[in-house]
Design an enzyme around this catalytic site. Structure first.
Site, mmCIF file in Angstrom:
data_model
loop_
_atom_site.group_PDB
_atom_site.id
_atom_site.type_symbol
_atom_site.label_atom_id
_atom_site.label_comp_id
_atom_site.label_asym_id
_atom_site.label_seq_id
_atom_site.Cartn_x
_atom_site.Cartn_y
_atom_site.Cartn_z
ATOM 1 N N HIS A 72 26.696 15.573 8.138
ATOM 2 C CA HIS A 72 27.427 14.434 8.637
ATOM 3 C C HIS A 72 26.640 13.648 9.385
ATOM 4 C CE1 HIS A 72 31.728 15.731 7.455
ATOM 5 N NE2 HIS A 72 30.859 15.957 6.630
ATOM 6 N N TYR A 196 39.089 12.009 14.004
ATOM 7 C CA TYR A 196 39.743 12.361 15.293
ATOM 8 C C TYR A 196 40.817 11.165 15.623
ATOM 9 C CZ TYR A 196 36.114 15.956 16.286
ATOM 10 O OH TYR A 196 35.252 16.866 16.097
ATOM 11 N N PRO A 288 38.931 22.893 21.304
ATOM 12 C CA PRO A 288 38.037 22.625 20.060
ATOM 13 C C PRO A 288 37.806 21.160 19.750
ATOM 14 C CG PRO A 288 40.539 23.322 19.504
ATOM 15 C CD PRO A 288 40.315 23.625 21.041
ATOM 16 N N LYS A 292 32.710 22.530 20.233
ATOM 17 C CA LYS A 292 31.709 23.262 20.761
ATOM 18 C C LYS A 292 31.807 24.557 21.058
ATOM 19 C CE LYS A 292 29.181 19.640 22.127
ATOM 20 N NZ LYS A 292 29.038 19.511 20.697
ATOM 21 N N TYR A 380 28.187 15.295 21.309
ATOM 22 C CA TYR A 380 28.761 15.856 20.072
ATOM 23 C C TYR A 380 27.659 16.506 19.322
ATOM 24 C CZ TYR A 380 32.236 16.438 16.313
ATOM 25 O OH TYR A 380 33.098 16.815 15.234
#
Ligand code: RFL
Ligand code: PHB
Length: 385
Positions: A72, A196, A288, A292, A380
């Site tokens: 991704h 998200y 979550p 991580k 991220y």
């Protein structure tokens, strides 16, 4: 029985540590309370940082990951229907890999050479300040394992952290007033990348495990019961929190797993007590939202394995002495990022209109600032150890 390192817990942390020690010729035994099938049945994380992928390669267990993992290059954020793509590759020259924790666990179990004792009940740790040993009960018989070191990789509810005297441990905690209701479904993901989504009804996440298996989450109050959520209710709620085009494109079906996970930030310090070293969820929990938890477990055990390799190979205890401080420095940065992502994307009952405006301003700032996006992308995709 005797071994060099007794590892408590056969989750990703314990199995990866065992694998790295096996490859270095360091004797180790894993004690796991549950059966192997039970461990493989737990549905958890899905996003691997490059550092975790590299560790799978070092552990020589990356064949399936390289063939089946999905690269991704970015992720989508959505705020009240407005979308923002964070292009990791463009922003920081890195990406992440989607490959389920279940698969990581399976690959590590398949490669395991050392002994793993599943269904080890009533594990207890002794003489951590002197000559450590571990007890457990299997089929009604009590066993004893003497060792040099104990690695506590037994998760948040394990026995390892609980074996440290309270006066020797400081804990830091934030419990969020909500959890995530997650559904796993055999349908193609709604989008190529994760979404998200912040919505006034609560957070939602569109994730995936493969091209044909998807994972979706919605924020629910802490006291919510999974029995109250039929599949239809879940899909309706998810659609309401997504923008109209995404909601339209969503392919639904019967859930193959449905569960609620509470959200918590937690760190225990230090990570060493005598011969005991804590790693993974035994030492810390992140909500979550930043993906991580699994990645931190991997970076902890990479540092711990190197410390043991240095100790047995060079008779130097520098790595062993430094483990706690080194690991905590990385852990707190991941705690900060996970807390920040959680704060931006969820609805907080106590926030009120001012808090929502601040969240909106944070999203607008991100949307307009490449520097802010770089910071998100850098965290991220994973900070260096
Ligand atoms: P694990 O995976 O919890 O493994 C610990 C192992 O120790 C065993 N155990 C014991 N064994 C012997 N004696 C005892 N007394 C024992 N007590 C426990 C347990 O049976 C288990 O096999 O910890 P580890 O290895 O540190 O790995 C950490 C990751 O599992 C964790 O950080 C993530 O999965 C967190 N997490 C998520 N992270 C994400 O990034 N994305 C997610 O979607 C996500 N979902 C989740 C999660 C964690 C959850 N938990 C812990 C409740 C969903 C859930 C439900
Ligand atoms: C998941 O696929 O389970 C997942 C992905 C990203 C997250 C959390 C969970 O941030």
């Amino acid at each position: 029985m005797r071994t060099q390192v007794a590892i408590i817990g056969a989750g990703p942390a314990g199995l990866m540590l065992g694998r790295l020690l096996d490859l270095a010729g360091i004797d180790n035994v894993i004690l796991e309370r549950k059966s192997a099938n039970y461990v493989l049945g737990r549905i958890r994380a899905g996003v691997l940082e490059q550092g975790s992928v590299d560790l799978m390669t070092r552990a020589q267990v990356d064949r399936r990951l390289q063939a089946e993992g999905l690269v991704h290059h970015g992720t989508d954020l959505s705020f009240d229907g407005d979308r923002l793509r964070i292009d990791f590759t463009d922003l920081v020259g890195r990406h992440v890999m989607v490959y389920g924790q279940t698969e990581v666990t399976r690959d590590l179990m398949d490669a395991r050479q050392g002994q793993t004792i599943y269904e080890a009940e009533d594990v207890s740790l002794h003489d951590l300040d002197g000559k450590p040993w571990v007890n457990w009960v299997k089929d009604g018989v009590t066993h004893r394992l003497d060792c040099d070191y104990v690695a506590g990789c037994d998760g948040y509810h394990g026995v390892s952290r609980a074996s440290v005297p309270q006066s020797a441990l400081t804990t830091f905690e934030r419990v969020y007033p909500f959890g995530w209701l997650g559904v796993l479904v055999d349908k193609p993901p709604v989008a190529h990348e994760l979404i998200y989504a912040h919505h006034e009804r609560g957070f939602a996440l569109c994730s995936q495990r493969s091209m044909i298996r998807s994972r979706y989450y919605v924020q629910v109050p802490t006291d919510e019961k999974v029995e109250n959520w039929s599949d239809d209710r879940f899909w309706d709620e998810l659609r309401r929190r997504l923008n109209p085009e995404t909601a339209e494109a969503l392919e639904t079906g019967p859930s193959i797993e449905k569960s609620i996970a509470p959200l918590r930030s937690f760190v225990a310090e230090p990570l060493r007590f005598g011969a005991l070293f804590l790693a993974g969820d035994a030492a810390h929990i992140v909500p979550p939202t930043g993906a991580k938890g699994l990645n931190l477990a991997m970076s902890d055990v990479a540092m711990l394995a190197d410390a043991f390799i240095e100790f047995y190979g060079e008779r130097s205890s520098v790595g062993v002495e430094l483990y706690s401080a080194r690991a905590l420095s990385r852990i707190w940065k991941a705690e900060r990022f996970s807390w920040w992502m959680t704060s931006l994307l969820h609805t907080f009952p106590e926030n009120g209109p001012f808090g929502r405006r601040i969240q909106r301003a944070e999203f607008d700032y991100l949307a307009g600032s490449r520097v802010a996006q770089q910071s998100l992308a850098e965290n991220y995709t994973g900070l260096p150890s």
